[in-house]
Design a protein around this motif. Sequence first.
Motif, mmCIF file in Angstrom:
data_model
loop_
_atom_site.group_PDB
_atom_site.id
_atom_site.type_symbol
_atom_site.label_atom_id
_atom_site.label_comp_id
_atom_site.label_asym_id
_atom_site.label_seq_id
_atom_site.Cartn_x
_atom_site.Cartn_y
_atom_site.Cartn_z
ATOM 1 N N TRP A 59 11.161 -1.956 4.040
ATOM 2 C CA TRP A 59 11.066 -3.309 4.576
ATOM 3 C C TRP A 59 9.600 -3.616 4.909
ATOM 4 C CZ3 TRP A 59 15.532 -4.958 8.372
ATOM 5 C CH2 TRP A 59 16.754 -4.848 7.707
ATOM 6 N N ASN A 60 8.843 -4.027 3.896
ATOM 7 C CA ASN A 60 7.441 -4.404 4.062
ATOM 8 C C ASN A 60 7.349 -5.907 3.882
ATOM 9 O OD1 ASN A 60 4.687 -5.051 3.533
ATOM 10 N ND2 ASN A 60 4.284 -2.904 3.046
ATOM 11 N N PHE A 61 6.978 -6.597 4.938
ATOM 12 C CA PHE A 61 7.071 -8.057 4.937
ATOM 13 C C PHE A 61 5.917 -8.740 4.217
ATOM 14 C CE2 PHE A 61 9.779 -6.523 8.301
ATOM 15 C CZ PHE A 61 10.927 -7.293 8.135
ATOM 16 N N THR A 62 5.186 -7.989 3.375
ATOM 17 C CA THR A 62 4.193 -8.624 2.518
ATOM 18 C C THR A 62 4.853 -9.292 1.322
ATOM 19 O OG1 THR A 62 3.872 -6.560 1.298
ATOM 20 C CG2 THR A 62 2.412 -6.977 3.189
ATOM 21 N N SER A 63 6.131 -8.983 1.090
ATOM 22 C CA SER A 63 6.882 -9.656 0.024
ATOM 23 C C SER A 63 8.124 -10.289 0.624
ATOM 24 C CB SER A 63 7.256 -8.657 -1.074
ATOM 25 O OG SER A 63 8.159 -7.691 -0.567
ATOM 26 N N ASP A 64 8.782 -11.110 -0.179
ATOM 27 C CA ASP A 64 9.928 -11.877 0.313
ATOM 28 C C ASP A 64 11.210 -11.051 0.231
ATOM 29 O OD1 ASP A 64 12.245 -14.097 -0.466
ATOM 30 O OD2 ASP A 64 10.826 -14.744 1.077
ATOM 31 N N PRO A 65 12.008 -10.980 1.309
ATOM 32 C CA PRO A 65 13.205 -10.144 1.312
ATOM 33 C C PRO A 65 14.228 -10.492 0.230
ATOM 34 C CG PRO A 65 12.633 -10.785 3.549
ATOM 35 C CD PRO A 65 11.743 -11.563 2.635
ATOM 36 N N CYS A 66 14.381 -11.772 -0.068
ATOM 37 C CA CYS A 66 15.412 -12.191 -1.021
ATOM 38 C C CYS A 66 14.872 -12.457 -2.419
ATOM 39 C CB CYS A 66 16.117 -13.444 -0.509
ATOM 40 S SG CYS A 66 17.139 -13.163 0.956
ATOM 41 N N GLN A 67 13.580 -12.281 -2.625
ATOM 42 C CA GLN A 67 12.989 -12.566 -3.936
ATOM 43 C C GLN A 67 13.224 -11.385 -4.879
ATOM 44 O OE1 GLN A 67 12.138 -15.104 -6.065
ATOM 45 N NE2 GLN A 67 10.676 -15.780 -4.501
ATOM 46 N N ASN A 68 13.648 -11.657 -6.088
ATOM 47 C CA ASN A 68 13.849 -10.616 -7.101
ATOM 48 C C ASN A 68 12.753 -10.684 -8.148
ATOM 49 O OD1 ASN A 68 16.257 -9.235 -6.274
ATOM 50 N ND2 ASN A 68 17.376 -11.127 -6.697
ATOM 51 N N PRO A 69 12.416 -9.607 -8.828
ATOM 52 C CA PRO A 69 13.005 -8.266 -8.619
ATOM 53 C C PRO A 69 12.303 -7.528 -7.485
ATOM 54 C CG PRO A 69 11.441 -8.192 -10.424
ATOM 55 C CD PRO A 69 11.480 -9.632 -9.970
#
Length: 389
Positions: A59-69
């Motif tokens: 869980w690194n919040f530099t990226s979006d949790p729901c964004q794929n891939p």
Amino acid sequence: MHHSLIITMLSSTTTFLLFLTIITATATTTSPSDISALKAIKSLINPNSIPSYSCLASWNFTSDPCQNPHITHFLCGLSCSEFRITQLTFDRAGYTGSLSPSISQLTQLITIDLSDNKLSGPIPISLFSLPNLQTLNLRSNLFSGPIPPSISNLKSIQTIDISHNSLTMSIPDTFHSLLALTRLDLSFNGLTGPIPSLPINIIELAIKSNSLSGDLTKLSYTITENLEVIELSNNSLTGTIPNWFFLQPSLQQVNLAYNKFTNLNIPKPVESNLIAIDLGYNNIVGNLSPNFSTYPLLSSLSLSYNKLHGPIPAEFAKVRRLFLDGNYLSGLPPQEFFTAKSMVSGSLGDNCLKMCPISSQLCVKSQKPSSICQKSQYVVGGGKAKPKS
């Protein structure tokens, strides 16, 4: 030339607008309130309990949790639908810490499964405000304190498993209002008091290994017609197991072992789905009722270590698994138990039976000494138990 320039500019504008559309579409992100909640949840987990291979480590919040891939971040631990968090599922990594009240911001949650970790402290009351929650699994953690009455606010809840924790005090009498609830497991806690009224659609109920007390009151079951499995063993329930208890129309499995019941009323059924009954390790007195054999599907019966006396009815040969050991049963055991066609297994040992053939596995455990059997006649007799001094 001027005409060609206009066409080129229009084409470039169209391409640019298309590019903006694509960028806008791909820029759609998880709800900010959901991201804030996830950050708060992780912040209350002890960093030293987050292994490098675990879900929470990704869980690194530099990226979006729901964004794929997902390539390096948010590899597991949650599921999304339309950029809202719908499932929060911790892996069994031994996380310690507490559960953040900010979990209530995940308003689209359908499933919470934090089982088999070491989370402690009270269950946040705010959790019970989630309007869409259907499954709550906090099994095998270290949650403590009471079950808040506000648990009745989970109007969509179908399954609750808070077993194997350290919950205390009585079970709130608000569970009966959870009309969607079909499975409830509160086993292996420190809950006290009586069994509350049950939800009308409950199918499986397990509250074993607590400190429940009191009698089985009809109020708890009068409107419960779907109950199939009831596990109340290892408590301090008392009194008589009433006849209506066994007549619940959908009931299949009953476990009331290791309580303090003293009497048993077993009626003849009109129709019954009962398959297994365990009433062992109580203080039940009286004779064995042949009515047990009138339950057409009953294949497993345990009355071990009670204070039953008298003969064993021959009709009990219909029960495949039969445990009657540890009572004061007397006379000759039915010959039907020992024929070549007999399918009965279990134990008749530690009774006062005569000529129980040691060649049968039913009689491997020896009978009580005659001195104890003679003494028991003064303690247990005539279908009533006289209190010991």
